[in-house]
Motif scaffolding. Structure first.
Motif, PDB file in Angstrom:
ATOM      1  N   GLN A 137      41.332  45.055  35.578  1.00  0.00           N
ATOM      2  CA  GLN A 137      41.747  45.707  36.712  1.00  0.00           C
ATOM      3  C   GLN A 137      41.804  44.768  37.397  1.00  0.00           C
ATOM      4  OE1 GLN A 137      38.142  47.908  37.904  1.00  0.00           O
ATOM      5  NE2 GLN A 137      37.647  46.523  39.407  1.00  0.00           N
ATOM      6  N   VAL A 138      42.968  44.570  38.575  1.00  0.00           N
ATOM      7  CA  VAL A 138      43.814  44.022  39.538  1.00  0.00           C
ATOM      8  C   VAL A 138      43.002  44.504  40.651  1.00  0.00           C
ATOM      9  CG1 VAL A 138      45.531  43.112  40.513  1.00  0.00           C
ATOM     10  CG2 VAL A 138      45.774  43.682  37.984  1.00  0.00           C
ATOM     11  N   LEU A 139      42.534  43.643  41.426  1.00  0.00           N
ATOM     12  CA  LEU A 139      42.194  43.195  42.735  1.00  0.00           C
ATOM     13  C   LEU A 139      43.174  42.842  44.078  1.00  0.00           C
ATOM     14  CD1 LEU A 139      39.947  44.522  45.320  1.00  0.00           C
ATOM     15  CD2 LEU A 139      39.019  42.497  44.400  1.00  0.00           C
ATOM     16  N   ARG A 187      46.240  52.162  31.789  1.00  0.00           N
ATOM     17  CA  ARG A 187      46.625  50.795  31.019  1.00  0.00           C
ATOM     18  C   ARG A 187      46.056  49.519  31.603  1.00  0.00           C
ATOM     19  NH1 ARG A 187      52.668  49.416  29.265  1.00  0.00           N
ATOM     20  NH2 ARG A 187      52.928  50.949  31.331  1.00  0.00           N
ATOM     21  N   VAL A 188      46.123  49.929  33.275  1.00  0.00           N
ATOM     22  CA  VAL A 188      45.269  48.743  33.914  1.00  0.00           C
ATOM     23  C   VAL A 188      45.465  49.799  35.747  1.00  0.00           C
ATOM     24  CG1 VAL A 188      45.978  46.690  35.749  1.00  0.00           C
ATOM     25  CG2 VAL A 188      47.376  47.167  33.476  1.00  0.00           C
ATOM     26  N   ILE A 189      44.260  49.147  35.949  1.00  0.00           N
ATOM     27  CA  ILE A 189      43.524  49.620  37.385  1.00  0.00           C
ATOM     28  C   ILE A 189      43.938  48.579  37.781  1.00  0.00           C
ATOM     29  CG2 ILE A 189      41.335  50.901  38.382  1.00  0.00           C
ATOM     30  CD1 ILE A 189      40.511  51.435  35.012  1.00  0.00           C
ATOM     31  N   ALA A 190      43.764  49.443  39.651  1.00  0.00           N
ATOM     32  CA  ALA A 190      44.341  48.627  40.286  1.00  0.00           C
ATOM     33  C   ALA A 190      43.204  49.007  41.585  1.00  0.00           C
ATOM     34  CB  ALA A 190      45.683  48.377  40.764  1.00  0.00           C
ATOM     35  N   ARG A 191      42.921  48.236  42.809  1.00  0.00           N
ATOM     36  CA  ARG A 191      42.420  48.098  43.652  1.00  0.00           C
ATOM     37  C   ARG A 191      42.430  47.504  44.739  1.00  0.00           C
ATOM     38  NH1 ARG A 191      35.648  49.670  40.990  1.00  0.00           N
ATOM     39  NH2 ARG A 191      36.697  51.462  40.213  1.00  0.00           N
ATOM     40  N   SER A 192      41.413  47.370  46.122  1.00  0.00           N
ATOM     41  CA  SER A 192      42.621  46.932  46.969  1.00  0.00           C
ATOM     42  C   SER A 192      41.315  46.994  47.914  1.00  0.00           C
ATOM     43  CB  SER A 192      43.472  47.472  47.790  1.00  0.00           C
ATOM     44  OG  SER A 192      43.162  48.327  48.297  1.00  0.00           O
ATOM     45  N   ALA A 193      41.354  45.294  49.154  1.00  0.00           N
ATOM     46  CA  ALA A 193      40.092  45.290  50.185  1.00  0.00           C
ATOM     47  C   ALA A 193      41.110  44.632  50.890  1.00  0.00           C
ATOM     48  CB  ALA A 193      39.104  44.613  49.420  1.00  0.00           C
ATOM     49  N   GLY A 194      40.574  44.256  52.064  1.00  0.00           N
ATOM     50  CA  GLY A 194      40.768  43.443  52.813  1.00  0.00           C
ATOM     51  C   GLY A 194      39.907  42.524  53.428  1.00  0.00           C
ATOM     52  N   SER A 195      39.692  41.002  54.057  1.00  0.00           N
ATOM     53  CA  SER A 195      39.281  40.226  54.716  1.00  0.00           C
ATOM     54  C   SER A 195      38.462  41.007  55.487  1.00  0.00           C
ATOM     55  CB  SER A 195      39.588  38.652  54.864  1.00  0.00           C
ATOM     56  OG  SER A 195      40.472  39.042  55.229  1.00  0.00           O
ATOM     57  N   THR A 196      39.150  41.628  57.084  1.00  0.00           N
ATOM     58  CA  THR A 196      39.031  41.826  57.943  1.00  0.00           C
ATOM     59  C   THR A 196      39.456  42.935  57.966  1.00  0.00           C
ATOM     60  OG1 THR A 196      39.183  40.007  59.266  1.00  0.00           O
ATOM     61  CG2 THR A 196      38.828  41.811  60.628  1.00  0.00           C
ATOM     62  N   ASP A 238      40.304  41.456  36.551  1.00  0.00           N
ATOM     63  CA  ASP A 238      40.917  40.768  35.648  1.00  0.00           C
ATOM     64  C   ASP A 238      41.756  39.638  36.835  1.00  0.00           C
ATOM     65  OD1 ASP A 238      39.632  41.406  32.883  1.00  0.00           O
ATOM     66  OD2 ASP A 238      40.251  43.504  34.010  1.00  0.00           O
ATOM     67  N   VAL A 239      42.315  40.200  38.203  1.00  0.00           N
ATOM     68  CA  VAL A 239      43.575  39.639  37.846  1.00  0.00           C
ATOM     69  C   VAL A 239      42.886  39.295  39.633  1.00  0.00           C
ATOM     70  CG1 VAL A 239      46.091  39.082  38.694  1.00  0.00           C
ATOM     71  CG2 VAL A 239      45.372  39.715  36.292  1.00  0.00           C
ATOM     72  N   VAL A 240      42.795  39.069  40.750  1.00  0.00           N
ATOM     73  CA  VAL A 240      42.655  38.503  41.709  1.00  0.00           C
ATOM     74  C   VAL A 240      44.352  38.423  42.498  1.00  0.00           C
ATOM     75  CG1 VAL A 240      41.506  38.278  44.296  1.00  0.00           C
ATOM     76  CG2 VAL A 240      40.213  38.457  42.617  1.00  0.00           C
ATOM     77  N   VAL A 241      44.734  39.567  43.856  1.00  0.00           N
ATOM     78  CA  VAL A 241      46.045  38.510  44.095  1.00  0.00           C
ATOM     79  C   VAL A 241      46.011  39.112  45.669  1.00  0.00           C
ATOM     80  CG1 VAL A 241      48.312  39.270  44.693  1.00  0.00           C
ATOM     81  CG2 VAL A 241      47.390  39.032  41.676  1.00  0.00           C
ATOM     82  N   THR A 242      45.780  37.834  46.068  1.00  0.00           N
ATOM     83  CA  THR A 242      45.581  37.974  47.431  1.00  0.00           C
ATOM     84  C   THR A 242      47.453  37.915  48.338  1.00  0.00           C
ATOM     85  OG1 THR A 242      46.108  34.725  47.775  1.00  0.00           O
ATOM     86  CG2 THR A 242      43.511  35.700  47.254  1.00  0.00           C
ATOM     87  N   MET A 243      47.330  38.304  49.836  1.00  0.00           N
ATOM     88  CA  MET A 243      48.650  38.356  50.147  1.00  0.00           C
ATOM     89  C   MET A 243      48.287  38.303  51.502  1.00  0.00           C
ATOM     90  SD  MET A 243      49.415  42.427  48.033  1.00  0.00           S
ATOM     91  CE  MET A 243      50.448  42.599  48.340  1.00  0.00           C
ATOM     92  N   GLY A 244      48.341  36.926  51.480  1.00  0.00           N
ATOM     93  CA  GLY A 244      48.531  37.076  53.185  1.00  0.00           C
ATOM     94  C   GLY A 244      47.098  36.326  53.716  1.00  0.00           C
ATOM     95  N   CYS A 245      46.019  36.575  52.672  1.00  0.00           N
ATOM     96  CA  CYS A 245      44.638  36.303  53.640  1.00  0.00           C
ATOM     97  C   CYS A 245      44.365  34.791  53.680  1.00  0.00           C
ATOM     98  CB  CYS A 245      43.598  37.269  52.886  1.00  0.00           C
ATOM     99  SG  CYS A 245      43.638  37.324  51.320  1.00  0.00           S
TER     100      CYS A 245
END
Length: 333
Positions: free
Chosen positions: A204-206, A230-239, A278-285
């Motif tokens: 799972q990737v966030l 084969r992989v599940i992805a989710r997303s979220a925001g700090s604000t 399993d993996v957290v990808v930050t994108m400018g936060c």
């Protein structure tokens, strides 16, 4: 009339001034904002900050607008004088990069401009107040229904998660009439995260960005399309924002279909979501994500679709897709 007559308790007011930004810091911030009070400079800074190479050539930056080379050089000089940029001449061309220690400040500054680019008409204030007054009973009923359904979890935990999910969404929600179904979907996701065992099941990737209205949503959709389960992805925001950026929603229609794209909405970041990944990808936060042992972290410097032209949005999509393919290769081998 003296100040003392207007404010008889002058001493009680004095400590408030201690919380104001310092004069030197205010001058620095004001100088940076003044330097960015030009559309071309703002685009240049954004291009440099999100260039996958970590730097941009002046020859690339000159293509952002139909202006002369001296004009481009002038704008870059103004940005350099703020301390945000460094430059280095290599042969014919000069290359620009974000100064060390300024990356987080620049990312936060650029993200702060994104809401203005997609401003919508606000929901009628009184209608919103009236709707929220009626919402508590509906939230309570939803919590009870989910607690009856999810018997494998403690009833109090389910009810608490539902109420917390509602509280997290209502802070930024634009359309209160959709609040109950959004709360249910977010609560179900959180409860699934709460019970997930990272040692089993598919990876799972966030994806986390500031508003969860653009790049993180797009990255998650691309993962779910390419991974085919084969992989599940989710997303979220700090604000989280109140809604997705229009450019991104259009892309989601292409990737996921109209129904899935219509159902997408910005979600707040939770510790449970990070812990389940399993993996957290930050994108400018920045450093908003809690550090959980056993979770792998990556940071992707990609452009913000809210600030991009149609051609820029397409380039951002391809950049993210290239990164996603590389990530999937490490998770599915």
């Amino acid at each position: 009339m003296t100040d003392a007559a207007v404010l008889p308790d002058a001493e009680a007011c004095a400590p408030s001034a201690m919380h104001a930004i310092g004069a030197d810091a205010a001058a620095t911030v004001a100088g940076a904002l003044k330097a960015l009070a030009d559309p071309l400079r703002l685009r240049m800074l954004s291009a440099i900050a999100t260039d996958p190479r970590g730097e941009s050539c002046v020859c690339d930056l000159a293509e952002l607008a139909d202006v002369s080379q001296p004009t481009v050089s002038h704008h870059l000089k103004v940005l350099k004088e703020t301390g945000m940029l460094l430059s280095e001449r290599r042969g014919t061309w000069v290359w620009y990069r974000i100064a060390p220690g300024k990356q987080r400040a620049v990312a936060a500054l650029l993200d702060a401009f994104a809401p203005a680019a997609v401003a919508d008409e606000p929901e009628d204030a009184q209608a919103r107040v009236d709707a929220l007054r009626q919402m508590d009973a509906r939230v309570t009923r939803l919590a009870e229904e989910l607690a009856d359904e999810l018997t494998g979890l403690h009833r109090d935990v389910v009810i608490a998660i539902v109420r917390e999910s509602y509280a997290g969404l209502v802070q930024s929600a634009k359309l209160t009439q959709h609040m109950i179904p959004l709360t249910e979907r977010f609560a179900r996701q959180r409860l699934a995260d709460l019970t997930r065992d990272r040692s089993s099941g598919v990876p799972q990737v966030l994806f986390v960005c500031v508003q969860n209205a653009g790049r993180s949503q797009l990255a998650a959709a691309i993962v779910n399309q390419l991974a085919d389960g084969r992989v599940i992805a989710r997303s979220a925001g700090s604000t989280p924002a109140s809604d997705l950026h229009p450019h991104v929603r259009s892309l989601l229609v292409e990737i996921e279909g109209e129904q899935e794209a219509r159902d997408a909405f910005p979600k707040p970041l939770t510790d449970d979501a990070v812990r389940a990944a399993d993996v957290v990808v930050t994108m400018g936060c920045g450093d908003v994500c809690p550090i959980i042992p056993g979770v792998r972290y990556e940071d992707w410097a990609v452009g913000d679709p809210a600030l991009a032209s149609p051609q820029g949005v397409d380039a951002i999509r391809h950049d993210i897709e290239s990164r996603v393919r590389a990530l999937l290769a490490t998770l599915t081998d």
